[in-house]
Each structure stands twice: as C-alpha cells, then as structure tokens.
Write a protein that holds these residues in place. Sequence first.
Motif, short mmCIF file in Angstrom:
data_model
loop_
_atom_site.label_atom_id
_atom_site.label_comp_id
_atom_site.label_asym_id
_atom_site.label_seq_id
_atom_site.Cartn_x
_atom_site.Cartn_y
_atom_site.Cartn_z
N VAL A 195 0.84 -1.20 0.00
CA VAL A 195 0.00 0.00 0.00
C VAL A 195 0.87 1.25 0.00
CG1 VAL A 195 -1.71 1.33 1.32
CG2 VAL A 195 -1.94 -1.16 1.12
N GLU A 196 1.91 1.26 0.84
CA GLU A 196 2.81 2.41 0.89
C GLU A 196 3.60 2.54 -0.42
OE1 GLU A 196 6.11 4.56 3.72
OE2 GLU A 196 5.90 2.39 3.91
N LEU A 197 4.00 1.41 -1.00
CA LEU A 197 4.73 1.44 -2.26
C LEU A 197 3.86 2.03 -3.37
CD1 LEU A 197 7.16 0.90 -4.02
CD2 LEU A 197 6.50 -1.50 -4.13
N VAL A 198 2.59 1.63 -3.43
CA VAL A 198 1.67 2.19 -4.43
C VAL A 198 1.53 3.70 -4.21
CG1 VAL A 198 -0.75 2.26 -5.19
CG2 VAL A 198 0.40 0.06 -4.89
N LYS A 199 1.44 4.12 -2.95
CA LYS A 199 1.31 5.56 -2.65
C LYS A 199 2.53 6.33 -3.15
CE LYS A 199 0.69 8.76 1.16
NZ LYS A 199 0.63 8.98 2.59
N VAL A 200 3.73 5.81 -2.91
CA VAL A 200 4.96 6.48 -3.38
C VAL A 200 4.98 6.51 -4.91
CG1 VAL A 200 7.48 6.33 -3.47
CG2 VAL A 200 6.28 5.91 -1.31
N LEU A 201 4.64 5.41 -5.55
CA LEU A 201 4.61 5.36 -7.02
C LEU A 201 3.59 6.33 -7.59
CD1 LEU A 201 5.01 1.51 -7.43
CD2 LEU A 201 6.67 3.24 -8.18
N GLU A 202 2.44 6.46 -6.94
CA GLU A 202 1.42 7.42 -7.37
C GLU A 202 1.96 8.85 -7.28
OE1 GLU A 202 -1.80 7.37 -8.62
OE2 GLU A 202 -1.45 5.25 -8.94
N GLU A 203 2.66 9.15 -6.18
CA GLU A 203 3.25 10.49 -6.03
C GLU A 203 4.25 10.77 -7.15
OE1 GLU A 203 2.70 13.10 -4.02
OE2 GLU A 203 1.02 12.04 -3.15
N LEU A 204 5.06 9.77 -7.49
CA LEU A 204 6.05 9.95 -8.55
C LEU A 204 5.38 10.12 -9.90
CD1 LEU A 204 8.69 7.32 -7.44
CD2 LEU A 204 8.90 9.81 -7.30
N ARG A 205 4.30 9.40 -10.13
CA ARG A 205 3.62 9.45 -11.43
C ARG A 205 2.70 10.66 -11.56
NH1 ARG A 205 -0.22 4.55 -13.26
NH2 ARG A 205 1.71 3.54 -13.85
N ASN A 206 1.93 10.95 -10.53
CA ASN A 206 0.87 11.95 -10.64
C ASN A 206 1.00 13.11 -9.66
OD1 ASN A 206 -0.49 10.29 -12.51
ND2 ASN A 206 -1.34 9.09 -10.83
N GLY A 207 2.07 13.15 -8.91
CA GLY A 207 2.21 14.16 -7.87
C GLY A 207 2.28 15.57 -8.41
N GLU A 208 2.33 16.50 -7.51
CA GLU A 208 2.41 17.92 -7.87
C GLU A 208 3.76 18.20 -8.54
OE1 GLU A 208 0.32 20.65 -6.68
OE2 GLU A 208 -1.23 19.26 -6.02
N TYR A 209 3.72 18.95 -9.62
CA TYR A 209 4.94 19.31 -10.34
C TYR A 209 5.06 20.81 -10.45
CZ TYR A 209 5.93 14.54 -11.67
OH TYR A 209 6.24 13.21 -11.63
N THR A 210 6.27 21.31 -10.35
CA THR A 210 6.58 22.71 -10.59
C THR A 210 7.37 22.77 -11.89
OG1 THR A 210 6.73 23.12 -8.24
CG2 THR A 210 7.77 24.74 -9.69
N ILE A 211 6.93 23.59 -12.80
CA ILE A 211 7.61 23.73 -14.09
C ILE A 211 8.17 25.14 -14.14
CG2 ILE A 211 7.29 23.79 -16.58
CD1 ILE A 211 5.12 21.68 -16.24
N ASP A 212 9.48 25.25 -14.39
CA ASP A 212 10.12 26.55 -14.38
C ASP A 212 11.34 26.53 -15.29
OD1 ASP A 212 10.51 29.20 -13.68
OD2 ASP A 212 10.39 28.83 -11.54
N SER A 213 12.00 27.67 -15.40
CA SER A 213 13.16 27.78 -16.28
C SER A 213 14.05 28.90 -15.82
CB SER A 213 12.70 28.04 -17.71
OG SER A 213 12.05 29.29 -17.78
N SER A 214 15.26 28.92 -16.36
CA SER A 214 16.16 30.03 -16.10
C SER A 214 17.03 30.25 -17.33
CB SER A 214 17.04 29.77 -14.88
OG SER A 214 17.87 28.66 -15.10
N ILE A 215 17.48 31.47 -17.50
CA ILE A 215 18.31 31.84 -18.64
C ILE A 215 19.51 32.61 -18.11
CG2 ILE A 215 18.46 33.14 -20.80
CD1 ILE A 215 15.44 32.82 -21.07
N ASP A 216 20.71 32.12 -18.42
CA ASP A 216 21.91 32.89 -18.08
C ASP A 216 21.97 34.09 -19.00
OD1 ASP A 216 22.58 31.05 -16.21
OD2 ASP A 216 24.23 30.15 -17.33
#
Length: 195
Positions: free
Chosen positions: A42-63
């Motif tokens: 159950v805990e393994l499925v929870k961790v895998l779900e977080e990796l697959r569908n968890g919250e993501y931050t999308i960002d960038s930077s330019i030198d």
Amino acid sequence: MMSSSGFAADKKTSNLDDYKLKTIDISEVPEWITPIEVKDEVELVKVLEELRNGEYTIDSSIDSPILLKEDALVGPMSVDTKSVNLQAYVSNLLHSQNAYSTVTYDTTNNTIGSVSNLYSDITGYTVGVEYEHNSRHNNISYSSDRKTVTIKTGGHYTYYFLLDGVIKISEENSVITYKYSVASGIHSISRSTFK
C-alpha cells in the motif's frame, strides 16, 4: 482542487500490478544507491502514485547572453552573434529533472543559428533514484523563420524500493520539451514519460 480529488480516486483503483515492477537481486543495486524502504505494498503504491501523478513545478532560467568576442569565434560567426545558456526544469516533491542547452543567435535579425550542449540530470533528494541522460531523446526543431526553437532532452529513471527484504525497481524514460525564442525566452515547458 480538481486534480486532488481526481488523484484520490486514482489512488483507490491503483494496485502494484499496474506498475509492472521488476524484482532484482540486492547485488544488482548500484553501490551508490540506497533503496527507498517501504513497509508494505500500500505504501509502495502511494509512493509510485506520487512519482507518477504528484504535484509538479515547471520553471526555467536563462543565463545572461554573452557577446562572443571576435578572437573567440570559430567559423563564420559575426560579432553580432550571442549565446545564451538555458535551463528548463520540472520538479516533483522529491527532485528536479533539469534540461540544459546553449542557443546561439544573430542579434541583428533575432534569428536562432544553432542549439548545442543538450544535456539533462536530476538534482534534489535523489535517494533510491538512478538517472541517466540519454542523447537519443535529444531533438531540435526550428520554426520556419528561425525565431523559435523547440528543444527536447531527457533520460532514463530507475527507482529502487526495498519491500519485505526484496528489491523492486520501477523504470521510465522522461523527456522535457521546451520552446525558446529570442524575443520571449523559454516558454511552453512540458514533461512526458514512457516505458
């Protein structure tokens, strides 16, 4: 809010078989990897779900663009040519997958001449995770007026888990795609995963 309730519904219907995990011998775990220990399936499925569908931050930077000096130029580049180093990244709750490149452009016409140095890596909390950049995921495509370029790069993830004394691994390829234009910088960042 909507994604949270959709996520909860997905969690209820997911099971370990959905992830097609491989079992490996403990001797096959690279010595620099410490598997993520989970107490049960159950805990393994929870961790895998977080990796697959968890919250993501999308960002960038330019030198900051660097003017290429005449004596440093190789080939037919002019003094009106600049290079800029780009980094686009996608972060989950554990770590960031980073995509790097260098864009060279003509400042007179704001047209992109070339893209080089495509590479990817991960930073942050990387316990139990192995990542390998794969140049076969590298792809560059220019708009017809060469004012915009679409850049793709990525690699292969292997997640190591310890469950009841057994090593389980989950693998996936992950590619970051982003667009760059001289006028507006990095935009349209996305991440795609596949087996």
